[in-house]
Design an enzyme around this catalytic site. Structure first.
Site, PDB file in Angstrom:
ATOM      1  N   LYS A 175       0.854  -1.191   0.000  1.00  0.00           N
ATOM      2  CA  LYS A 175       0.000   0.000   0.000  1.00  0.00           C
ATOM      3  C   LYS A 175       0.890   1.242   0.000  1.00  0.00           C
ATOM      4  O   LYS A 175       1.740   1.421   0.888  1.00  0.00           O
ATOM      5  CB  LYS A 175      -0.878  -0.048   1.250  1.00  0.00           C
ATOM      6  CG  LYS A 175      -2.172   0.704   1.143  1.00  0.00           C
ATOM      7  CD  LYS A 175      -3.014   0.338   2.348  1.00  0.00           C
ATOM      8  CE  LYS A 175      -4.233   1.203   2.444  1.00  0.00           C
ATOM      9  NZ  LYS A 175      -4.797   1.153   3.790  1.00  0.00           N
TER      10      LYS A 175
HETATM   11  C1  E4P Z   1      -8.074   1.525   4.122  1.00  0.00           C
HETATM   12  O1  E4P Z   1      -7.407   1.113   3.210  1.00  0.00           O
HETATM   13  C2  E4P Z   1      -7.972   2.902   4.642  1.00  0.00           C
HETATM   14  O2  E4P Z   1      -6.703   3.132   5.179  1.00  0.00           O
HETATM   15  C3  E4P Z   1      -9.050   3.091   5.666  1.00  0.00           C
HETATM   16  O3  E4P Z   1     -10.268   2.638   5.129  1.00  0.00           O
HETATM   17  C4  E4P Z   1      -9.167   4.521   6.169  1.00  0.00           C
HETATM   18  O4  E4P Z   1     -10.302   4.598   6.977  1.00  0.00           O
HETATM   19  P1  E4P Z   1     -10.565   5.791   8.016  1.00  0.00           P
HETATM   20  O5  E4P Z   1     -10.877   7.024   7.238  1.00  0.00           O
HETATM   21  O6  E4P Z   1     -11.745   5.319   8.813  1.00  0.00           O
HETATM   22  O7  E4P Z   1      -9.326   5.941   8.845  1.00  0.00           O
END
Ligand code: E4P
Length: 218
Positions: free
Chosen positions: A87
């Site tokens: 990622k």
């Molecule tokens: C997933 O890949 C993201 O990092 C995550 O959904 C972010 O979510 P949040 O906005 O609730 O922190």
């Protein structure tokens, strides 16, 4: 239509696996910190534990922000297991790293995407997944779901293979709307997945069926 769970919590992951509907996992540094995981060894061990539980893709986020460091860290993460997806944040060096990973066959998830322009760059760089952050856009009084619709349309125009992974999901309706618009994947906390089960008429209907079932007993 794929379901990922957005957590580094092993018991939540197990519960979603047991439900039989889980296609993968996403994590991020905040989710790791929430679990109290500290240090590179502990982080790598957590990814190993997650990959032991889940056959599908597991997104492991780099902490680095320069091209060289992202590449080095991403290669290390990719070695943990075959289902690890690296990622990478939507920054200039991140885009360069996405292209590099694509060229050497390492799959990626481009994170922190808040606009169609950013998603176009991620696709051009060969990202496997692009993660528009629905809830965080909604939090700023913009329309997160409109971005999902826009990305579905743009990617379809050019037959782009990058999968749209709706992230930052806050509630079950975000899941339904994302799939309605054509997102390939939705990643969400266990609570939102379980929220899809709920309907008061189901509860009322089941109570009536169970009461009537009693009446059929001799
Ligand atoms: C997933 O890949 C993201 O990092 C995550 O959904 C972010 O979510 P949040 O906005 O609730 O922190």
């Amino acid at each position: 239509m794929k379901f990922f769970i957005d957590t580094a919590n092993l018991s939540d992951i197990k519960e979603a696996v047991d439900l039989g509907i889980l296609d993968g996992v996403t994590t991020n540094p905040s989710l790791m910190a929430r679990e109290g995981i500290k240090g590179e060894d502990a982080i790598i061990q957590r990814y190993k534990d997650i990959c032991d539980l889940v056959e599908g893709d597991v997104s492991a986020e780099v902490f680095s922000t320069s091209f060289e460091d992202i590449v080095e860290e991403g290669k290390k993460l990719a070695k943990i297991a075959d289902n690890i997806v690296v990622k990478v944040p939507m920054i200039k060096d991140g885009v360069k790293a996405l292209k590099h990973f694509s060229d050497i066959g390492i799959r990626t998830n481009c994170t922190l995407v808040f606009s169609a322009g950013q998603a176009i760059l991620a696709a051009k760089a060969g990202a496997t997944y692009v993660s528009p952050f629905i809830g965080r856009i909604d939090d700023t009084n913009w329309d997160g779901m409109a971005l999902v619709g826009q990305l579905v349309e743009i990617y379809a125009n050019y037959g782009i293979m990058t999968e749209i992974l709706a992230a930052s999901i806050r509630n079950p309706l975000h899941i339904v709307r994302s799939f309605e618009l054509g997102a390939d994947v939705v990643t969400c906390p266990l609570k939102s997945i379980m929220g899809l089960l709920n309907h008061p008429l189901t509860d009322i209907g089941l109570a009536k069926f169970l009461a009537d079932a009693e009446k059929t007993k001799v």
